[in-house]
Design a protein around this motif. Structure first.
Motif, PDB file in Angstrom:
ATOM      1  N   GLY A 184       0.821  -1.301   0.030  1.00 26.08           N
ATOM      2  CA  GLY A 184       0.115  -0.025   0.067  1.00 26.08           C
ATOM      3  C   GLY A 184       0.868   1.214   0.008  1.00 26.08           C
ATOM      4  N   THR A 185       1.834   1.246   0.635  1.00 28.92           N
ATOM      5  CA  THR A 185       2.799   2.424   0.744  1.00 28.92           C
ATOM      6  C   THR A 185       3.672   2.536  -0.637  1.00 28.92           C
ATOM      7  N   SER A 186       3.996   1.672  -1.247  1.00 27.70           N
ATOM      8  CA  SER A 186       4.933   1.938  -2.445  1.00 27.70           C
ATOM      9  C   SER A 186       3.946   1.959  -3.731  1.00 27.70           C
ATOM     10  N   SER A 187       2.818   1.120  -3.886  1.00 28.55           N
ATOM     11  CA  SER A 187       1.886   1.179  -5.055  1.00 28.55           C
ATOM     12  C   SER A 187       0.552   1.541  -4.835  1.00 28.55           C
ATOM     13  N   HIS A 188       0.370   2.358  -3.791  1.00 26.28           N
ATOM     14  CA  HIS A 188      -0.921   2.967  -3.492  1.00 26.28           C
ATOM     15  C   HIS A 188      -2.294   2.105  -3.886  1.00 26.28           C
ATOM     16  N   ALA A 189      -3.339   2.493  -4.682  1.00 28.02           N
ATOM     17  CA  ALA A 189      -4.447   1.926  -4.891  1.00 28.02           C
ATOM     18  C   ALA A 189      -4.258   0.491  -5.687  1.00 28.02           C
ATOM     19  N   MET A 190      -3.389   0.422  -6.823  1.00 24.05           N
ATOM     20  CA  MET A 190      -2.904  -0.812  -7.403  1.00 24.05           C
ATOM     21  C   MET A 190      -2.608  -1.905  -6.474  1.00 24.05           C
ATOM     22  N   GLY A 191      -1.284  -1.600  -5.645  1.00 27.70           N
ATOM     23  CA  GLY A 191      -0.772  -2.336  -4.716  1.00 27.70           C
ATOM     24  C   GLY A 191      -1.893  -2.829  -3.611  1.00 27.70           C
ATOM     25  N   THR A 192      -2.723  -2.205  -3.324  1.00 25.45           N
ATOM     26  CA  THR A 192      -3.919  -2.384  -2.301  1.00 25.45           C
ATOM     27  C   THR A 192      -4.873  -3.417  -3.237  1.00 25.45           C
ATOM     28  N   MET A 193      -5.237  -3.196  -4.528  1.00 23.24           N
ATOM     29  CA  MET A 193      -5.989  -4.231  -4.991  1.00 23.24           C
ATOM     30  C   MET A 193      -5.180  -5.523  -5.179  1.00 23.24           C
ATOM     31  N   LYS A 194      -4.046  -5.495  -5.593  1.00 20.55           N
ATOM     32  CA  LYS A 194      -3.420  -6.892  -5.483  1.00 20.55           C
ATOM     33  C   LYS A 194      -3.255  -7.545  -4.204  1.00 20.55           C
ATOM     34  N   ALA A 195      -3.196  -6.748  -2.955  1.00 27.69           N
ATOM     35  CA  ALA A 195      -3.102  -7.239  -1.781  1.00 27.69           C
ATOM     36  C   ALA A 195      -4.533  -7.727  -1.592  1.00 27.69           C
ATOM     37  N   MET A 196      -5.388  -7.232  -1.995  1.00 27.08           N
ATOM     38  CA  MET A 196      -7.085  -7.746  -1.872  1.00 27.08           C
ATOM     39  C   MET A 196      -7.217  -9.261  -2.317  1.00 27.08           C
ATOM     40  N   GLU A 197      -6.707  -9.350  -3.374  1.00 30.90           N
ATOM     41  CA  GLU A 197      -6.645 -10.408  -4.181  1.00 30.90           C
ATOM     42  C   GLU A 197      -6.189 -11.666  -3.290  1.00 30.90           C
ATOM     43  N   LEU A 198      -5.145 -11.554  -2.374  1.00 27.76           N
ATOM     44  CA  LEU A 198      -4.817 -12.567  -1.628  1.00 27.76           C
ATOM     45  C   LEU A 198      -5.733 -12.854  -0.428  1.00 27.76           C
ATOM     46  N   SER A 199      -6.368 -11.725   0.259  1.00 29.12           N
ATOM     47  CA  SER A 199      -7.334 -11.849   1.328  1.00 29.12           C
ATOM     48  C   SER A 199      -7.780 -10.321   1.886  1.00 29.12           C
ATOM     49  N   ASP A 200      -8.715 -10.404   2.695  1.00 28.71           N
ATOM     50  CA  ASP A 200      -9.080  -9.279   3.203  1.00 28.71           C
ATOM     51  C   ASP A 200      -8.048  -8.669   4.177  1.00 28.71           C
ATOM     52  N   LYS A 201      -7.326  -9.512   4.885  1.00 27.95           N
ATOM     53  CA  LYS A 201      -6.394  -9.169   5.900  1.00 27.95           C
ATOM     54  C   LYS A 201      -5.150  -8.417   5.244  1.00 27.95           C
ATOM     55  N   TYR A 202      -4.752  -8.998   4.049  1.00 28.62           N
ATOM     56  CA  TYR A 202      -3.588  -8.352   3.340  1.00 28.62           C
ATOM     57  C   TYR A 202      -4.081  -6.854   2.779  1.00 28.62           C
TER      58      TYR A 202
END
Length: 232
Positions: A184-202
């Motif tokens: 989230g820090t390095s890649s803002h919304a797109m990084g957050t979207m990618k993290a969301m693909e793994l799980s809600d926790k990420y």
């Protein structure tokens, strides 16, 4: 054939291409099948080959822009679910975000200066790691070029979403909170979207990184650039 340039058709085409890219990315773990890159390249080629004015696509894109705002707000849901755990680690999170913000701004400024970039370009690159609306306001306030900033923010987001987790795994950083916040820090919304693909926790931890980095960068970037201005 005028329907091919119709904004409604272009909107449907955008959504269909993104959905196709998502499907391909689940079947083939290839970088070229990143849904954002795939959609962007095909749409650019389509508009260029058929000589369709960008204003047509801009009319279609406004509907996507409209729904982006509530979709960002929805990120508060996983954030709320993980809030108790986040509260317990609030000081380390805030400290890491502060360091990440300073390092992110200073490193890109130094790299751009060393490679011979003009001052305007350097100022435009500084807010690369925050979401586009915040980055554009920072760019305007420090004398950067908003269009360059928008492009750099998009590149940072796409690149980070593609390789971020791979780099973190190589460095043996496996904690979900650490990985999520880093994305989230390095890649803002797109990084957050990618993290969301793994799980809600990420996704929740990535939201924390995106939010705090946005706040710190909005406050500190003009100050840092002011201190570095004699050397730019």
């Amino acid at each position: 054939m005028s329907f091919l340039a119709n904004p409604t058709f272009l909107l449907f085409m955008t959504l269909a291409l993104y959905a196709g890219g998502m499907w391909l990315s689940t079947k083939k773990k290839w970088i070229i099948f990143n849904p954002i890159i795939l959609s962007m390249v095909i749409l650019m080629a389509y508009l260029f080959i058929l000589d369709i004015p960008y204003s047509n696509y801009e009319e279609a894109g406004q509907y996507i822009d409209f729904f982006l705002k509530p979709s960002i707000v929805v990120l508060a849901v996983p954030l709320y679910i993980q809030w108790e755990k986040i509260q317990k680690q609030l000081f380390p999170i805030l400290f890491s975000q502060l360091v990440g913000c300073v390092v992110g701004v200073v490193s890109v400024v130094i790299l751009a200066k060393v490679t011979g970039a003009d001052q305007e370009i350097i100022l435009s690159l500084a807010p690369k790691s925050v979401s586009t609306p915040i980055a554009l306001e920072i760019s305007k306030s420090v004398g950067g070029i908003p269009s360059v900033t928008a492009a750099v923010v998009m590149i940072a987001g796409i690149f980070g979403s593609m390789v971020g987790f791979k780099v973190l795994n190589l460095t043996r950083i496996s904690n979900p909170m650490s990985q999520g916040i880093a994305m989230g820090t390095s890649s803002h919304a797109m990084g957050t979207m990618k993290a969301m693909e793994l799980s809600d926790k990420y996704g929740a931890f990535a939201s924390v990184g995106m939010i705090f980095n946005g706040i710190f960068t909005a406050i500190l970037a003009p100050i840092i650039l002011g201190l570095l201005s004699p050397y730019l």
